[in-house]
Motif scaffolding. Sequence first.
Motif, PDB file in Angstrom:
ATOM      1  N   ARG A  82       0.933  -1.207   0.250  1.00 12.43           N
ATOM      2  CA  ARG A  82      -0.111  -0.026  -0.100  1.00 12.43           C
ATOM      3  C   ARG A  82       0.762   1.154   0.036  1.00 12.43           C
ATOM      4  NH1 ARG A  82      -0.053  -1.994   4.725  1.00 12.43           N
ATOM      5  NH2 ARG A  82       0.451  -0.698   6.485  1.00 12.43           N
ATOM      6  N   ARG A  83       0.428   2.414  -0.448  1.00 11.61           N
ATOM      7  CA  ARG A  83       1.105   3.639  -0.603  1.00 11.61           C
ATOM      8  C   ARG A  83       0.416   4.470   0.231  1.00 11.61           C
ATOM      9  NH1 ARG A  83       3.050   4.414  -6.605  1.00 11.61           N
ATOM     10  NH2 ARG A  83       2.474   2.368  -7.363  1.00 11.61           N
ATOM     11  N   ARG A  84       1.466   5.432   0.811  1.00 12.20           N
ATOM     12  CA  ARG A  84       0.712   6.692   1.520  1.00 12.20           C
ATOM     13  C   ARG A  84       1.589   7.816   0.832  1.00 12.20           C
ATOM     14  NH1 ARG A  84       1.583   3.323   6.550  1.00 12.20           N
ATOM     15  NH2 ARG A  84      -0.354   2.296   7.045  1.00 12.20           N
ATOM     16  N   PRO A  85       0.741   8.516   0.160  1.00 13.06           N
ATOM     17  CA  PRO A  85       1.282   9.678  -0.397  1.00 13.06           C
ATOM     18  C   PRO A  85       1.934  10.814   0.433  1.00 13.06           C
ATOM     19  CG  PRO A  85      -1.185   9.418  -1.010  1.00 13.06           C
ATOM     20  CD  PRO A  85      -0.854   8.542   0.031  1.00 13.06           C
ATOM     21  N   GLY A  86       2.908  11.213   0.029  1.00 12.13           N
ATOM     22  CA  GLY A  86       3.817  12.493   0.515  1.00 12.13           C
ATOM     23  C   GLY A  86       2.958  13.686   0.786  1.00 12.13           C
ATOM     24  N   ALA A  87       3.646  14.606   1.015  1.00 16.48           N
ATOM     25  CA  ALA A  87       3.226  15.883   1.076  1.00 16.48           C
ATOM     26  C   ALA A  87       3.002  16.504  -0.227  1.00 16.48           C
ATOM     27  CB  ALA A  87       3.556  16.817   2.123  1.00 16.48           C
ATOM     28  N   SER A  88       4.078  16.171  -0.976  1.00 16.42           N
ATOM     29  CA  SER A  88       4.188  16.725  -2.359  1.00 16.42           C
ATOM     30  C   SER A  88       3.537  15.928  -3.598  1.00 16.42           C
ATOM     31  CB  SER A  88       5.632  16.989  -2.705  1.00 16.42           C
ATOM     32  OG  SER A  88       6.385  15.869  -2.893  1.00 16.42           O
ATOM     33  N   ALA A  89       3.640  16.538  -4.639  1.00 19.32           N
ATOM     34  CA  ALA A  89       3.193  15.577  -5.660  1.00 19.32           C
ATOM     35  C   ALA A  89       4.073  14.614  -6.350  1.00 19.32           C
ATOM     36  CB  ALA A  89       2.602  16.370  -7.109  1.00 19.32           C
ATOM     37  N   ASP A  90       5.558  14.593  -5.984  1.00 23.54           N
ATOM     38  CA  ASP A  90       6.444  13.865  -6.181  1.00 23.54           C
ATOM     39  C   ASP A  90       6.554  12.428  -5.856  1.00 23.54           C
ATOM     40  OD1 ASP A  90       9.106  12.533  -6.896  1.00 23.54           O
ATOM     41  OD2 ASP A  90      10.100  14.216  -6.033  1.00 23.54           O
ATOM     42  N   ARG A  91       6.046  11.604  -6.669  1.00 21.84           N
ATOM     43  CA  ARG A  91       5.415  10.208  -6.276  1.00 21.84           C
ATOM     44  C   ARG A  91       6.905   9.403  -5.476  1.00 21.84           C
ATOM     45  NH1 ARG A  91       2.837   7.099 -11.160  1.00 21.84           N
ATOM     46  NH2 ARG A  91       2.299   5.564  -9.483  1.00 21.84           N
ATOM     47  N   ARG A  92       7.972  10.054  -5.799  1.00 20.74           N
ATOM     48  CA  ARG A  92       8.990   9.265  -5.018  1.00 20.74           C
ATOM     49  C   ARG A  92       8.952   9.498  -3.581  1.00 20.74           C
ATOM     50  NH1 ARG A  92      13.984  12.158  -7.920  1.00 20.74           N
ATOM     51  NH2 ARG A  92      12.167  13.712  -7.744  1.00 20.74           N
ATOM     52  N   LEU A  93       8.254  10.391  -3.118  1.00 23.79           N
ATOM     53  CA  LEU A  93       8.081  10.925  -1.545  1.00 23.79           C
ATOM     54  C   LEU A  93       7.049   9.939  -0.923  1.00 23.79           C
ATOM     55  CD1 LEU A  93       9.135  14.579  -1.628  1.00 23.79           C
ATOM     56  CD2 LEU A  93      10.583  12.639  -1.334  1.00 23.79           C
ATOM     57  N   THR A  94       6.268   9.135  -1.887  1.00 20.46           N
ATOM     58  CA  THR A  94       5.240   8.387  -1.209  1.00 20.46           C
ATOM     59  C   THR A  94       5.978   7.122  -0.778  1.00 20.46           C
ATOM     60  OG1 THR A  94       3.816   8.809  -3.219  1.00 20.46           O
ATOM     61  CG2 THR A  94       3.478   6.941  -2.210  1.00 20.46           C
ATOM     62  N   THR A  95       5.356   7.052   0.753  1.00 21.34           N
ATOM     63  CA  THR A  95       6.000   5.973   1.404  1.00 21.34           C
ATOM     64  C   THR A  95       5.113   4.608   0.966  1.00 21.34           C
ATOM     65  OG1 THR A  95       4.416   6.295   3.358  1.00 21.34           O
ATOM     66  CG2 THR A  95       6.932   7.106   3.533  1.00 21.34           C
ATOM     67  N   VAL A  96       5.951   3.411   1.155  1.00 23.25           N
ATOM     68  CA  VAL A  96       5.231   1.966   0.757  1.00 23.25           C
ATOM     69  C   VAL A  96       5.526   1.227   1.745  1.00 23.25           C
ATOM     70  CG1 VAL A  96       5.285   2.439  -1.828  1.00 23.25           C
ATOM     71  CG2 VAL A  96       7.329   1.414  -0.701  1.00 23.25           C
ATOM     72  N   ALA A  97       4.536   0.253   2.023  1.00 26.67           N
ATOM     73  CA  ALA A  97       4.584  -0.592   2.889  1.00 26.67           C
ATOM     74  C   ALA A  97       3.996  -2.077   2.492  1.00 26.67           C
ATOM     75  CB  ALA A  97       3.973  -0.168   4.552  1.00 26.67           C
ATOM     76  N   LEU A  98       4.478  -3.177   3.125  1.00 25.39           N
ATOM     77  CA  LEU A  98       3.671  -4.522   2.615  1.00 25.39           C
ATOM     78  C   LEU A  98       2.386  -4.498   3.479  1.00 25.39           C
ATOM     79  CD1 LEU A  98       6.475  -7.068   3.396  1.00 25.39           C
ATOM     80  CD2 LEU A  98       5.503  -6.271   1.177  1.00 25.39           C
ATOM     81  N   THR A  99       1.346  -5.402   2.727  1.00 21.84           N
ATOM     82  CA  THR A  99       0.144  -5.619   3.338  1.00 21.84           C
ATOM     83  C   THR A  99       0.192  -7.014   3.729  1.00 21.84           C
ATOM     84  OG1 THR A  99      -0.585  -6.681   1.211  1.00 21.84           O
ATOM     85  CG2 THR A  99      -1.070  -4.391   1.449  1.00 21.84           C
ATOM     86  N   ALA A 100      -0.597  -7.424   4.491  1.00 21.74           N
ATOM     87  CA  ALA A 100      -0.807  -8.599   5.136  1.00 21.74           C
ATOM     88  C   ALA A 100      -0.385  -9.714   4.073  1.00 21.74           C
ATOM     89  CB  ALA A 100      -1.900  -8.883   5.880  1.00 21.74           C
TER      90      ALA A 100
END
Length: 172
Positions: A82-100
Amino acid sequence: MNTKEDIDTAAETLLIASRAFIGIAARSFAGVDDITLPQYRALVVLTRASALTVGDLAEALDVHSSTATRVCDRLEMKRMLRRRPGASADRRLTTVALTAKGRRLVGRVTEHRLRDLATIAAAMSPGDLKDTIRALTAFADAAGEGARLDRFGWSDSTTATQSHFNRSVGRE
């Protein structure tokens, strides 16, 4: 001091052993449907405790950030991350984490690999097994993969993630 001949013999022996390890890894991954090896590598990297950005993932995988973004796109569609968007529109700043689901997949592949390795270890004589442990520990240390790391190669600072991972695959 090691002679060139000893080093060359060791390199040849390790090359043969690496083929065995690659075979074990390939067999453990063989039953995984609809996931590519690069996608699986990303899932393993994401077992880290700390949040990673897509840029961090790209760096860890040694790929361009656009490649990491595409891998994340595919894994998100498969509900593995799953992704969690960062504060900016830059997709590289989006955090990613595993799902179950992603954690279960990594756990299943890892357990398969451990079973194969245990079967091979059980077929060795006690003396050879002790020598192998000693030699492979020295090899891992020389390669920078020392005992301070867990089975995924993360430092002790990620033990919370390992505990979470163990719970998610039913080992605790």
